[in-house]
Design a protein around this motif. Structure first.
Motif: not given
Length: 584
Positions: A492-493, A496, A500
């Motif tokens: 998930k990190s 994310d 971006k």
């Protein structure tokens, strides 16, 4: 001068003194100052005579001649006896005790023991030492993982190269240390959804659960079956799902497992990430390091780097990959019975024999706007005691030289299976963690681990299956301290961070020395020349174990196949005989 014995009473009636009292015994010329009384051994007596009295002169000698027996001062004599008793010590006639020579346990070791009992104690002490060593190794791996690279290789660590050549025009977008991964946690709320299942799998052969080092089986080679290592964007099913906007993130179980177990990795690896609109595609390069299995990646002693050495990093990786593929097909019931699914194998052409594998396309919902689809693999099916179908993953650990690991599988697998597994967890922590993560992603009910060893340490072409052990993926994950929430937190990190970024192509590279990953922005045409559109000619292809195969090697190969075929036929004949006997 004579000595008067005195009066001795005579008893005419028998033995002993007469009943009538006799005259007192007088010594020293009839002196009556000598007391006579019966006494027992426990009574204390004073001095009988004191010859230390020196008369003051010759005149007093005659008067003092009988003074040695003068007990007029009886009280003084008794007082002197009491004083003498206070300084008296009883002398023990027994020999003094022998003090232990080397501590209190010495006298117990001096006892004669039977050889069997002594061997059992030595074996017990050795097992305790191995447990303590394994505990220290686990503690060292957990608390000093960030310094592992600098301790294991010395000069070779500084000369390690990344898995992909870093070009000067590449720009670094992110640099993430592994220490930040350990604090991440993310729980997937819902269970994964099976969108599609493709391929066909065969049933697992349960007779391999009874294989032991004493009844080992030769590893066969399956040259006619094809194994596919297709990346994400080349998968036609994933392309179709992406066109239908089924999810926003697409990957394979191999790529996700590499990300989830990144903190355990030592060698360099890379993942290509493509941002297309609001979608992310996690890819691997053709011939990437992820296609090969590592060997002794997390061991303290580094392996040689020379490719011509059969025990080098690259040679062992190729050997382990082929051993794993052949093992996954040998432990199946090859009787033609298969379990088919929604669609056939999407990568096999018509008439091409594919390996036993089923692809499960599963979807996880990370949040309200983000969902992930991954292609996961299962290798076999099994029917449990309740008659329900189970999915299995099949993987093999390979032993190349017992002197390197310090544990001989042929001697320890039957008696000390836990010590063998602990050694593999120490030397191949990343590989075992990836296999466990892939089994969890695929929803496998059981993962089978095979122990495959060389027939001889210098023969890297012929192997034997020594044992096959089954584990439940969740139980094994807890045993190796693999946290599912932390694995999804790492994914998930990274998602994310990539969401971006602008549209384009990026590559995530594990640093070959430091415990960290770097995210580079690369041109859109990067790695296009790495893809091989057509197979190379046979004389230019890299052989799995040796570059030149002469006639002697071919003869050895044919002999090994004939011996393996004979062993299989004999085993089937024994099984038929046992079945006939049971029927009778």
């Amino acid at each position: 001068m004579g000595f008067d014995v005195g009066f001795v009473p005579y008893n005419p009636d028998g033995w002993g003194p007469p009943e009538a009292a006799a005259a007192p015994l007088s010594l020293g010329g009839g002196s009556s100052s000598v007391p006579f009384a019966p006494f027992s051994r426990s009574d204390k007596l004073g001095r009988i005579a004191d010859w230390t009295r020196n008369p003051p002169g010759p005149a007093a000698f005659a008067a003092a001649r009988d003074a040695v027996f003068d007990f007029a001062g009886l009280e003084d004599s008794i007082g002197l006896a009491s004083a003498d008793d206070s300084s008296f010590r009883l002398v023990d006639g027994k020999p003094p005790p022998r003090h232990p020579r080397f501590g209190p346990r010495w006298r117990f070791q001096q006892r004669p023991q039977l050889p069997q009992r002594r061997d059992e104690e030595v074996e017990a002490r050795r097992r305790e030492a191995e447990k303590e060593r394994a505990r220290r190794d686990r503690h060292w791996q957990q608390n000093r993982r960030t310094h592992h690279q600098f301790n294991r290789g010395g000069p070779s660590s500084s000369s390690a190269k990344p898995s992909v050549d870093i070009q000067p025009e590449w720009s670094v977008k992110e640099q993430i240390p592994f220490s930040s991964f350990s604090k991440l946690s993310f729980a997937v709320a819902d269970q994964p959804e099976d969108l599609l299942v493709c391929g066909a799998v065969e049933f697992y052969d349960r007779t391999y659960d009874r294989v032991t080092p004493r009844a080992e089986r030769r590893l066969e080679r399956f040259k006619s079956r094809n194994f596919f290592k297709v990346t994400t964007t080349d998968d036609p099913v994933i392309r179709r799902l992406a066109e239908n906007d089924t999810a926003t993130i697409f990957a394979t179980d191999t790529i996700l497992a590499a990300l989830m177990c990144a903190p355990r990795s030592i060698q360099s690896w890379d993942i290509v990430i493509q941002r297309v609109g609001n979608k992310l595609f996690f890819d691997k390069r053709d011939g990437s390091q992820l296609d090969l299995l590592t060997v002794n990646e997390t061991a303290q002693e580094p392996l040689p780097e020379a490719k011509e050495d059969i025990n080098s990093v690259h040679s062992l990786a190729v050997e382990a990959t082929y051993v794993n593929q052949n093992f996954s097909q040998q432990v199946l019931l090859r009787n033609g019975e298969k379990v088919t699914f929604d669609e056939p194998n999407p990568f096999a052409t018509e008439g091409e024999e594919a390996a036993s594998v089923a692809y499960r396309y599963r979807r996880w919902k990370l949040d309200d706007e983000t969902s992930l689809v991954a292609r996961c693999e299962v290798h076999a099916v099994n029917i449990d005691s309740r008659g329900e179908r189970q999915f299995l993953t099949l993987n093999a650990l390979n032993e190349f030289d017992p002197k390197v690991t310090g544990v001989d599988w042929r001697k320890k697998l039957e008696t000390q299976r836990g010590a063998v597994l602990a050694t593999e967890l120490k030397n191949n922590a990343n590989k075992l963690a990836r296999w466990t993560a892939q089994a969890l992603l695929a929803g496998a009910d059981m993962m089978k681990l095979g122990y495959v060893s060389r027939l001889h340490p210098r023969d890297h072409y012929n192997h034997s299956i020594l044992s096959v052990i089954g584990y439940k993926p969740r139980d094994f994950a807890a045993q190796i301290n693999l946290n599912s929430a932390n694995m999804w937190g790492i994914v998930k990190s990274i998602v994310d961070v990539c969401m971006k970024l602008e549209e384009g192509k990026y590559v995530l590279v594990k640093d070959p020395v430091k415990p960290q990953v770097r995210l580079y922005e690369v041109p859109n045409d990067a790695f296009e020349n790495d893809y091989v559109e057509e197979p190379l000619p046979e004389e230019e292809q890299v052989r799995p174990f040796s570059e030149d195969v002469d006639a002697a090697a071919q003869e050895m190969d044919a002999a090994a196949e004939a011996e393996a075929t004979g062993t299989t036929a004999a085993a089937e004949g024994d099984a038929e005989k046992s079945g006939d006997t049971a029927a009778v």
